[in-house]
Design a protein around this motif. Structure first.
Motif, short mmCIF file in Angstrom:
data_model
loop_
_atom_site.label_atom_id
_atom_site.label_comp_id
_atom_site.label_asym_id
_atom_site.label_seq_id
_atom_site.Cartn_x
_atom_site.Cartn_y
_atom_site.Cartn_z
N UNK A 86 39.78 33.41 47.97
CA UNK A 86 40.64 34.59 48.04
C UNK A 86 42.04 34.09 48.36
N UNK A 87 42.98 34.40 47.47
CA UNK A 87 44.37 34.01 47.67
C UNK A 87 45.31 35.11 47.24
N UNK A 88 46.58 34.95 47.55
CA UNK A 88 47.55 35.95 47.12
C UNK A 88 47.84 35.85 45.63
N UNK A 89 47.57 34.70 45.05
CA UNK A 89 47.83 34.55 43.62
C UNK A 89 46.95 35.50 42.81
N UNK A 90 47.55 36.11 41.80
CA UNK A 90 46.81 36.99 40.92
C UNK A 90 46.44 36.29 39.61
N UNK A 103 41.20 26.69 52.25
CA UNK A 103 41.01 26.75 53.70
C UNK A 103 39.64 27.38 53.92
N UNK A 104 38.79 26.69 54.67
CA UNK A 104 37.47 27.22 54.97
C UNK A 104 37.45 27.78 56.40
N UNK A 105 36.48 28.65 56.65
CA UNK A 105 36.36 29.28 57.97
C UNK A 105 36.32 28.21 59.06
N UNK A 290 51.90 37.85 58.76
CA UNK A 290 51.22 38.93 59.47
C UNK A 290 49.70 38.83 59.38
N UNK A 291 49.19 38.25 58.29
CA UNK A 291 47.74 38.08 58.10
C UNK A 291 47.53 36.68 57.54
N UNK A 292 47.46 35.67 58.43
CA UNK A 292 47.41 34.27 57.96
C UNK A 292 46.21 34.00 57.07
N UNK A 293 46.37 33.03 56.20
CA UNK A 293 45.30 32.69 55.29
C UNK A 293 44.06 32.18 56.02
N UNK A 294 44.24 31.55 57.20
CA UNK A 294 43.05 31.10 57.92
C UNK A 294 42.28 32.28 58.50
N UNK A 296 41.97 35.09 56.67
CA UNK A 296 41.24 35.49 55.46
C UNK A 296 40.07 34.56 55.20
N UNK A 297 40.17 33.29 55.64
CA UNK A 297 39.04 32.36 55.49
C UNK A 297 37.83 32.82 56.30
N UNK A 298 38.07 33.44 57.44
CA UNK A 298 36.96 34.00 58.21
C UNK A 298 36.42 35.26 57.55
#
Length: 352
Positions: A86-90, A103-105, A290-294, A296-298
Motif C-alpha cells: 500500500x503506497x501513495x502512488x496510484x 516497509x514491513x510491520x 500526519x500518517x507515516x508509512x510505517x 500504514x505498514x501495521x
C-alpha cells in the motif's frame, strides 16, 4: 515488458517498456494479479489526473519477488515470496514487472518528498508477505482493505453509533463489513443508486440497503451518528438530492462525516449544514507527515488478517477474473466500469 499505459483521458496503449532494475534497497516483483480500483477508473475518465502522461495505471497489486537488492535487509523476504503493498502512488501496477522499496510491520523507515498533489509522500510503501493459506485472488484485495481500514482507524465510530455507508461498491462493502463486525455499532445501513450493488451489500453487511429516493423519503433528518462516504464523483440535476447534502441532512448535530472517495473535481458540500449542525468532516490523510508509512505498514498487516479471518469476505468480493493478455477486453472493462453491477475485477498476469 508489456504495460498498459494511459496516454490521455480515455486513451490507452499496450506498450513495450524496459523491465525495471531492482532498487539497491528494494525488490523486483513479477506481477501476478492486480484488481481494478475506482481510482484507476477516475484517472481513465479524467476525474483524477497525473502530473504528466503517459502513466501505467494499477495499484491494488500482488507480485512475486524475482530479485532482491544488494542492500535489502529484511531476513524473512526471499525470491519466490508473494508481496502486496500500500503506497501513495496510484501507478505502476498494470505491467509485467514493477519495483518496490517496502516497509514491513515493525520497521520504521522513511524517504519523504513533496508530491505535486499537495501532500508529503514517501518513496517507500507499506508491504506485507502473503502466507500460503491466502490465495492470489483474495490477496489482491489486501490493498483496498488497507485503504478503508486506514480511514476507519483514524476516524472510528463510537460504540452504539448509527452508521450510514454511502456507496456499496467494494470500498463501501469493505468499510461496512469492518464497522459491523468490529466496532459495535447500533446499526449499519447503506445507500446506493445501483439495486444490484445494494443486493451485494445485504449479503455482506447492511441491515437495509436504501436507494437514494428511499433514503430521502423514509429516513428522518438527524438519524445517523456516523457517515462513511465511499462515493465517486457525483453529478445530479437536483442539488437538493445530491447524496452528500442528503447525508448531511440525515446526520445528527455534531455527527462525524468520514470522506473516503478521492476526486480532484470539486464536489458539493453544504456549508450551511456544516455550520448549523457542527458536522465533523474528517479524512485519513495521504500526507505521510500526519500518517507515516510505517503506520500504514501495521495497518496492511491487520488488513491481511481481516481477509484471512473472514471479517472481510474476499471470495464474495470477487466478480470477474480477466486475463492481461486480452487487451481489448480489459479496455472494455474500463470503459463500462461505471455501469457494471460487478464488485471486484482482477486482472490476471499469471499466464503472461
Amino acid at each position: 515488458m508489456k504495460a498498459l499505459q494511459l496516454i490521455a483521458p480515455r486513451k490507452t496503449i499496450l506498450a513495450e517498456l524496459e523491465k525495471p532494475r531492482v532498487p539497491v534497497d528494494g525488490l523486483l516483483l513479477k506481477t501476478r494479479c492486480v484488481s481494478i480500483c475506482s481510482t484507476d477508473i477516475s484517472f481513465f475518465e479524467g476525474h483524477l489526473f497525473p502530473s504528466e502522461y503517459p502513466v501505467v495505471l494499477g495499484h491494488e497489486y500482488l507480485g512475486e519477488v524475482v530479485e532482491v537488492g544488494a542492500a535489502f535487509d529484511h531476513p524473512d523476504i526471499a525470491v519466490g515470496d508473494r508481496i502486496v503493498y500500500w503506497g501513495q502512488t496510484d501507478f505502476g501496477g498494470f505491467a509485467e514487472y514493477r519495483t518496490l522499496r517496502p516497509i514491513f510491520s515493525g520497521e520504521v523507515k522513511e524517504d519523504v518528498f513533496w508530491a505535486d498533489r499537495n501532500f508529503s509522500d514517501d518513496h517507500r510503501a507499506a508491504a506485507v508477505k502473503i502466507p500460503d493459506d491466502l490465495d492470489d485472488l483474495q490477496a489482491s484485495f489486501i490493498e483496498p482493505v488497507t485503504g478503508a481500514l486506514r480511514s476507519i482507524l483514524a476516524n472510528p465510530p463510537r460504540i452504539g453509533d448509527r452508521v450510514l455507508i454511502m456507496g456499496t461498491g467494494p470500498i463501501g462493502i469493505i468499510a461496512g463489513s469492518v464497522i459491523k463486525r468490529l466496532f459495535a455499532p447500533n446499526s449499519v445501513v447503506s445507500v446506493d443508486a445501483n439495486p444490484e450493488r445494494n443486493a451485494h451489500a445485504v449479503e455482506h453487511f447492511t441491515e437495509r440497503a436504501y436507494l437514494p429516493d428511499e433514503l430521502i423519503e423514509e429516513v428522518p433528518e438527524n438519524t445517523f451518528d456516523y457517515v462513511f462516504d465511499a462515493l465517486p464523483t457525483v453529478k445530479v440535476e437536483d442539488e437538493q438530492k445530491d447524496p452528500r447534502r442528503v447525508a448531511m441532512r440525515k446526520l445528527k448535530p455534531k455527527g462525524k462525516y468520514v470522506l473516503y472517495g478521492a476526486s480532484q473535481e470539486m464536489q458539493k458540500f453544504d456549508t450551511w449544514l456544516m455550520l448549523a449542525k457542527g458536522i465533523n468532516i474528517v479524512a485519513s490523510p495521504f500526507d505521510v507527515s500526519a500518517f507515516p508509512m510505517h503506520h500504514s505498514a501495521n495497518v496492511i498487516q491487520a488488513a491481511m488478517q481481516m481477509l484471512r479471518s473472514g471479517i472481510v469476505d474476499g471470495r464474495r468480493l470477487l466478480s470477474t477474473v480477466h486475463s492481461f493478455e486480452d487487451y481489448n477486453g480489459l479496455i472494455g472493462i474500463f470503459e463500462n466500469y461505471r455501469n457494471t453491477t460487478d464488485l471486484k475485477t482482477i486482472v490476471d498476469f499469471r499466464a503472461a
